[in-house]
Scaffold this active site. Structure first.
Site, PDB file in Angstrom:
ATOM      1  N   SER A   1      38.968  30.639  39.873  1.00 31.74           N
ATOM      2  CA  SER A   1      38.336  32.003  39.479  1.00 31.74           C
ATOM      3  C   SER A   1      37.739  32.042  38.182  1.00 31.74           C
ATOM      4  CB  SER A   1      39.644  32.896  39.480  1.00 31.74           C
ATOM      5  OG  SER A   1      39.060  34.442  39.667  1.00 31.74           O
TER       6      SER A   1
ATOM      7  N   ASP B   1      37.861  34.634  51.363  1.00 32.97           N
ATOM      8  CA  ASP B   1      37.844  35.071  50.008  1.00 32.97           C
ATOM      9  C   ASP B   1      36.768  35.997  49.999  1.00 32.97           C
ATOM     10  OD1 ASP B   1      37.574  35.419  47.379  1.00 32.97           O
ATOM     11  OD2 ASP B   1      37.694  33.200  46.604  1.00 32.97           O
TER      12      ASP B   1
ATOM     13  N   HIS C   1      41.432  35.391  47.885  1.00 33.81           N
ATOM     14  CA  HIS C   1      41.016  34.916  46.629  1.00 33.81           C
ATOM     15  C   HIS C   1      42.239  34.308  45.546  1.00 33.81           C
ATOM     16  CE1 HIS C   1      38.154  34.511  43.132  1.00 33.81           C
ATOM     17  NE2 HIS C   1      39.181  34.948  42.384  1.00 33.81           N
TER      18      HIS C   1
END
Length: 355
Positions: free
Chosen positions: A161, A302, A332
């Site tokens: 991320s 995602d 995600h």
């Protein structure tokens, strides 16, 4: 026991022009046990968009085997240097991947995790206004840590991320420092729809600051964020859609989100969240400038980092090593929830690192 350590060295300076051969391995790398490393930020350290940090130091934490190849690990904006289980902090944010006999094996590797700027924690004064901090700024702060430790080569930089964005920025700025990058759920730029969601969160936080309802604003912004981290399939499986008896009462999914928002209030401050949220949306790298071998891991479910953006990144990288594409119920958040899948990928990627 946690140790806070600083080497008695010359005043800190940015390491951008320093050759790897000029770095002297620090004794901190030879000390057993997990310990923190505090490195002064040079007085001349200027952020990409101007201005300076209030904090005077960058803090990293070393885990794992002394003398082993060093792996840098970085996660989302809620992550910190406590990547692994500790006596005082409990479970780290990625204890499923980092640990003894885990995929990132602490009997085989030395692991460095670090706190993102702006600094946050007990006794730290919160900035009155958000700072403009880029992923390149975060990469330069990491470079201060690595230079202070005398690390000539990073065996792997594993970023997920926001941490994946920093890994890409690090590869762009310091092309010879990391032997490989492993980038999970991050691309070379943010998607406009994800920016829109984060923009609403930021306006909620700003409204909380203006009205004096900070705790409620942090909680509500976190509730909205949770709806973007996961998938509609997961919410459909977890929550009953039956309506309550009266208008104004909460649905089961709302009770869940309220609890998650309440639990997050002591994890951040509005100005820090505003800073890091903006940093995500300001993120840009040129994939062609990243020459280290790169492993990409993306999830087709995602919504914050769409798989098509990662496919574009893959097509533009000059040294793409492998590209793993998978579906996950968790969207995600898959890197935090899909332990078996993540373990298989990391084990395969790291198996050939020399001991």
């Amino acid at each position: 026991m946690t140790l806070a350590l600083i080497d008695p060295v010359a005043p800190a300076e940015e390491p951008a022009c320093r050759s790897a051969s000029a770095r002297r391995p620090s004794e901190l790398l030879q000390r057993d046990g997990a310990h923190d490393v505090f490195v002064p930020i040079p007085d001349g350290f200027e952020l990409d968009f101007g201005g300076t940090l209030i904090q005077k130091q960058v803090i990293g934490r070393l885990h794992g085997k002394v003398g082993a190849p060093l792996i840098v690990v970085a996660g989302g904006i809620s992550a910190d240097r406590y990547v692994h289980r500790t006596e005082t902090k409990g479970l780290g944010w990625w204890s499923g991947a980092v640990g003894v006999r885990a995929p990132i094996d602490l009997t085989r590797f030395r692991v460095l995790a670090f706190d993102f700027a702006p600094e946050f924690g007990e006794g730290v004064k919160d900035a009155k206004t958000p700072l403009t901090v880029t992923t390149q700024d975060q990469a330069r702060l990491l470079a201060l840590l690595l230079d202070h430790l005398g690390v000539e080569k990073v065996a792997a930089f594993i970023g997920c991320s926001y941490g994946g964005m920093i890994a890409l920025a690090f590869g762009e700025l310091f092309p010879d420092w990391a032997e490989q990058l492993v980038v999970v759920s991050a691309a070379h730029r943010p998607h406009p729809l994800a920016t829109a969601w984060r923009g609403i969160q930021r306006r909620i936080l700003q409204l909380g600051l203006e009205t004096g309802r900070v705790d409620q604003a942090v909680g509500l912004a976190r509730e909205l964020a949770m709806t973007t981290y996961r998938t509609q399939e997961e919410f459909g499986e977890r929550f009953d859609s039956e309506a309550p008896s009266h208008a104004g009462q909460a649905y089961p999914v709302c009770d869940y989100l309220t609890a998650r928002g309440r639990a997050y209030r002591d994890r951040t401050t509005p100005s820090r969240w505003l800073t890091l949220s903006d940093s995500i949306d300001r993120h840009r790298v040129e994939p062609e400038a990243i020459t280290a071998p790169v492993t990409l891991v993306g999830f087709t479910t995602d919504r914050l980092c769409p798989i098509d953006d990662m496919r574009e990144l893959a097509a533009r990288l000059p040294n793409l090593w492998r590209f793993e594409q998978h579906s996950s119920l968790y969207g995600h958040d898959a890197f935090l929830k899909e332990d078996a899948l993540v373990a298989d990928i990391l084990t395969s990627v790291l198996k050939d690192i020399d001991q």
